[in-house]
Design an enzyme around this catalytic site. Structure first.
Site: not given
Ligand code: M6R
Length: 615
Positions: A106, A484, A507
């Site tokens: 921790g 992602e 496009h």
């Protein structure tokens, strides 16, 4: 993060060192950079510790070789957060009298002020760690006449942050004391032996009976038994003994079938920890960016997509364009064109990606630049070439596909953006507070999503199983999410995806669309929403199967979609800006379940390594 283990036994003919060594070997999967073992025998502490891999350290130091007759051992695998991965910073840590040993998992947030207080009272510190204040605090309280238990209680009451700590004392050879707040701790019970650990696998071959400590609980362990106390009231508490029926493999994954799924579910806590990154670190980045003439952002893979989201957020508040350049292109594109007084933000989960390191090393030699690194690994190679470093607090990520590190990277970039907004005064204090409130809500939004929407994702996957090609489309900041989310499906489910601008797709890419071609639209209700509707219609008109990721109250994109995945967050600009964080778990889960459905192992995608150290 770190792995901890402790044992106290009265069993005969055992080697306490061997038990401790085997236990930390079983914690290796969590990731670590150093390890250590201490035994408490005959009024003395015997310690072996170093940085590096357990097997290498064992070869040098014989980690299983401790005085015969030792009945207490504490052991630790360290994942550096405060101080580099060195022998001195490895656990266990001791007090000044070498009587108290502590291992800790921790972060003690107020360790600097506690260390100053203790230094003023004459305590000498050996390491740079936050952990070392704990044995000294205990020593200090014991010097006032308190017993070990009371001194530990008083010590942890002074600490803010997260801890799972294990303590032994040479004057108390019949017990180990453990305390937990926010960092996991379990206690295993056997005949004549009691164990504690950060993770059940550490003692699984020794016993299957255990207690799980809750926050603010202490346990006093004696051979074959334990007593539990409430840290705040000191009252004894009774706890239920749990029978573990997982095998070791499932236990390492916390009961999840794969690390990737476990790590997605760890995202809320990873974000909560990362929200506590010291403000001075964020400020140092903001100052360097504000004083630079040109700002670049560079990374690879998932870290690069985090940088696309971050670039958008920082540009918005900075009022100056940030250029995002893939690390492998950095030198080529900027050769003879990197101006002095530039700031380069480099992002890498591992801090070891060779192309990212090469980009910043080259930049440092080519011009007068400041390197600002964001990584998940303290002391990683990247940090050596950096002027400032921020360490995300995602904890070790084992799955090859980056998940929890992505959300923490975007969070750090958002914190930097907001700090810039404050320092430049481009947003009112009220506005900044609203953004910060939204930022602090991101863990809850993800937690809420993960707790209820898994079935929906699994159903979507069932209907898509046969599809081999996908578009992930979006506009604005959500292009990062599209890229992602698509990368996840590509790498772990082996599907071909194009993560693209929804506007630009007409496009060229649109020519691929046929009946039933799956297109995933990322559609938070931001400034791009109305135009995105037009793009959704273009693809729908050509027979595309529309799956959209929207906020709970969405209507327009929902009406055009075959399926929606809904994220329960307010439809306003504060949350829209943070949607790269809150929307991505849905796409990570989609990729995960898709990978499982098509019979692949999501933790081990083919041809990929967790860290890419070749050009
Ligand atoms: O450790 P890094 O963040 O520098 O790694 C960069 C990429 O190799 C990494 O993000 C890769 O794309 C992952 N497989 C993504 O899941």
């Amino acid at each position: 993060m770190c792995g901890i283990f402790g044992v106290i036994t009265n069993q005969e003919d055992i080697s306490i060192g061997k038990i401790a060594l085997e236990a930390i070997k079983r914690l290796e999967y969590r990731g670590y950079d150093s390890c250590g073992i201490v035994t408490n025998y005959n009024g003395e502490l015997f310690i072996k510790k170093d940085s590096g891999k357990i097997d290498e350290i064992h070869k040098r130091l014989k980690l299983d070789d401790f005085p015969e007759g030792s009945k207490i051992a504490l052991a630790h695998t360290r994942w550096a957060t405060h101080g580099a991965p060195t022998k001195i910073n490895s656990h266990p840590h001791l007090d000044c009298s070498n009587k108290i040993a502590v291992v800790h998992n921790g972060i003690i947030e107020n360790f600097m002020e506690l260390r100053n207080e203790l230094r003023a009272k004459g305590h000498i510190f050996q390491s740079e760690t936050d952990t070392e204040i704990i044995p000294h605090l205990i020593e200090e309280f014991m010097s006032t006449g308190l017993d070990l238990k009371t001194a530990i209680l008083e010590s942890v009451r002074k600490c803010t942050g997260a801890y799972g700590i294990v303590v032994c004392h040479t004057d108390y050879p019949d017990c180990i004391i453990v305390v937990r707040k926010e960092s996991p701790l379990v206690v295993g019970i056997d005949n004549g032996a009691t164990y504690c650990a950060s993770d059940i696998p550490a003692f699984l071959p020794l016993t299957r009976q255990c207690y799980i400590l809750d926050d603010d609980e202490m346990a006093i362990l004696r051979p074959g038994g334990a007593k539990f106390f409430d840290v705040k009231t000191n009252d004894e508490v009774s706890k239920n003994l749990i029978q573990i029926d997982w095998n070791i493999d499932a236990a390492e994954k916390g009961g999840y079938p794969h690390f990737m799924l476990k790590e997605i579910h760890e995202e809320p806590d990873a974000l909560r920890r990362t929200l506590k990154v010291p403000e001075e670190d964020i400020k140092a980045f903001a100052e360097a960016i504000l004083s630079a003439d040109n700002i670049y952002i560079t990374a690879a893979g998932t870290s690069f997509y985090a940088s696309l989201a971050g670039k958008f957020i920082i540009t918005k508040f900075l009022g100056k364009y940030l250029q995002a350049i893939e690390c492998s292109e950095f030198k080529t594109q900027l050769s003879n064109a990197l101006p002095d007084n530039s700031a380069i933000i480099a992002i890498s989960q591992s801090g070891e990606t060779v192309d990212t390191i090469e980009a910043i090393r080259w930049a440092k030699n080519a011009a007068n630049v400041k390197i600002l690194s964001i990584t998940n690994i303290v002391g990683s190679s990247m940090t050596r070439y950096s002027d400032h470093v921020i360490v995300t607090r995602a904890g070790p990520e084992i799955g090859v596909a980056a998940t929890k590190t992505y959300v923490t990277q975007v969070l750090i970039l958002a914190l930097i953006g907001l700090k810039i907004a404050t320092m430049k005064g481009v947003e009112s204090e009220d506005e900044i507070n609203e953004y910060c409130r939204a930022l602090r809500k991101t863990p809850d939004i993800i937690e809420n999503f993960l707790s209820k929407d898994i079935d929906l994702i699994q159903n979507i996957v069932k209907n898509l199983e046969k599809s081999h090609n996908f578009f992930f489309l979006a506009r604005g900041i959500s292009i990062a999410t599209a890229k992602e989310g698509g990368l996840k499906l590509k790498e772990i489910a082996c599907r071909f995806i194009e993560g693209y601008s929804a506007a630009h797709a007409k496009h060229g890419p649109i020519s691929l669309v046929r009946d039933g071609f799956p297109i995933i639209f990322i559609a938070p209700p931001d400034g791009t929403y109305e135009r995105l509707i037009g793009n959704v219609m273009e693809f729908k008109a050509r027979g595309g199967k529309i799956i959209s990721l929207v906020v709970e109250e969405d209507k327009k994109v929902t009406d055009l979609s075959d399926v929606t995945i809904r994220i329960d967050q307010p439809a306003n600009k504060y949350y829209n800006l943070l949607s790269p964080i809150t929307f991505i778990p849905a796409l990570q889960l989609l990729a995960y379940y898709y990978s499982v459905a098509v019979g692949l192992d999501p933790d081990k995608p083919q041809n990929l390594a967790k860290t890419v150290t070749v050009h």
